[in-house]
Enzyme design. Structure first.
Site, PDB file in Angstrom:
ATOM      1  N   HIS A 170      41.772  36.853  33.807  1.00 24.69           N
ATOM      2  CA  HIS A 170      41.910  38.308  33.877  1.00 24.69           C
ATOM      3  C   HIS A 170      40.547  38.993  33.927  1.00 24.69           C
ATOM      4  CE1 HIS A 170      43.389  42.359  33.140  1.00 24.69           C
ATOM      5  NE2 HIS A 170      42.468  42.458  32.199  1.00 24.69           N
ATOM      6  N   GLU A 171      39.637  38.577  33.058  1.00 19.49           N
ATOM      7  CA  GLU A 171      38.344  39.243  32.952  1.00 19.49           C
ATOM      8  C   GLU A 171      37.471  39.054  34.197  1.00 19.49           C
ATOM      9  OE1 GLU A 171      37.404  41.248  30.632  1.00 19.49           O
ATOM     10  OE2 GLU A 171      38.999  40.920  29.165  1.00 19.49           O
ATOM     11  N   THR A 172      37.617  37.903  34.863  1.00 20.14           N
ATOM     12  CA  THR A 172      36.733  37.607  35.999  1.00 20.14           C
ATOM     13  C   THR A 172      37.413  37.698  37.351  1.00 20.14           C
ATOM     14  OG1 THR A 172      37.218  35.238  35.969  1.00 20.14           O
ATOM     15  CG2 THR A 172      35.395  36.007  34.571  1.00 20.14           C
TER      16      THR A 172
END
Length: 229
Positions: free
Chosen positions: A131-133
Site C-alpha cells: 500500500h505504502e509503495t
C-alpha cells in the site's frame, strides 16, 4: 523528498513518540518497575516489553524454526513488484535480495509464535508495504518532504534499498510487531491510525486489508479476526 518506506518508520514515531521521549529520558524506577523505551516507569507490556531499558524486563519471545526466505520466495516478491508499471523507479530499486539482506538485522521478524503466526506477520508487512509503495513503485514520498532531516542524510534511505528495508523493518519491530496478536487492524492503527482509523478513511483501510488478505491466501493461512481499525 523521502523514501516512502521511511514514512512508515518516521511518521508514527514523530507523531506519537518523539514528544514523550523528549519529556522523560531517565527513569530512576523502583526495583519492581521497568524503565520503558521512552524513559517512563511502570509495569506491563508498554513498560517491560519492547525497548525496555531496565528493571524486570520481559525476555524476547523465542524464535520458531520458520525460514522467512522460504516464505518470501522469488515468486511471492516478484508477484508484488510485477504489478508496478515499467516506468516505476522502484522496479530497479527494490529486490527480494535487498529485503533478505535487511532481514539479517531483525531475526525475530516472522519467527515468533506458530507457523501460521509467522505467515500472517509476513503477509501483514508486505500488505502494508504494498500500500505504502504502490507495489514497490515509489521510492520517495509522493506528497513531498515530511519536515525531518533523517540525521542530516535522509537521502541515504532512498539511495540504498537495503537501508530502505531496514528502516521499514525497524519501525515494524519497534511499533507494530507487538500488536500483531490483536489482528491486522491493529497494525493499521500503529502505522497510520490517526489519519485512517475510527472511520476517518475507510477506503484506505479496506485497500490495506485487501492486500493483506490476498497475501494470506497466497501463503495458505487464515487472516484471522479484527481486520479493520
Amino acid at each position: 523528498m523521502r523514501n516512502i518506506l521511511l514514512t512508515i518508520a518516521l511518521v508514527g514515531f514523530l507523531a506519537g513518540a518523539l514528544s514523550s521521549r523528549a519529556a522523560a529520558q531517565n527513569c530512576g524506577c523502583a526495583s519492581d518497575q521497568c524503565c520503558s523505551q521512552w524513559g517512563y516507569c511502570g509495569t506491563g507490556n508498554d513498560y517491560c516489553g519492547t525497548g525496555c531499558k531496565s528493571g524486570p524486563c520481559y525476555a524476547a519471545p523465542a524464535t520458531n524454526t520458520v525460514s522467512v526466505p522460504d516464505i518470501v520466495t522469488d515468486e511471492f516478491f516478484n508477484g508484488i513488484i510485477a504489478q508496478a508499471a515499467d516506468s516505476c523507479v522502484g522496479k530497479s530499486f527494490y529486490s527480494r535480495q535487498a529485503f533478505l539482506d535487511a532481514l539479517e538485522s531483525y531475526p525475530q521478524f516472522g519467527r515468533t509464535g506458530s507457523v501460521d503466526d509467522s505467515k500472517r506477520e509476513i503477509a501483514a508487512f508486505f500488505g502494508q508495504v504494498t500500500h505504502e509503495t504502490g507495489h514497490f513503485c515509489y521510492i520517495e514520498e509522493i506528497d513531498g518532504p515530511i519536515g525531518f532531516d533523517g540525521l542530516n542524510a535522509p537521502e541515504k534511505v532512498a539511495d540504498d534499498p537495503v537501508i530502505s528495508f531496514r528502516t521499514a523493518l525497524w519501525y515494524w519491530m519497534e511499533h507494530v510487531h507487538s500488536v500483531l496478536g490483536r489482528g491486522f487492524g491493529a497494525t493499521i492503527r500503529a502505522i497510520n491510525g490517526a489519519l485512517e482509523c475510527d472511520g476517518k478513511n475507510p477506503e484506505t483501510v479496506q485497500r490495506r486489508v485487501g492486500y493483506y488478505t490476498q497475501y494470506c491466501q497466497q501463503l495458505g493461512v487464515d487472516p484471522g479476526d479484527n481486520l479493520t481499525c
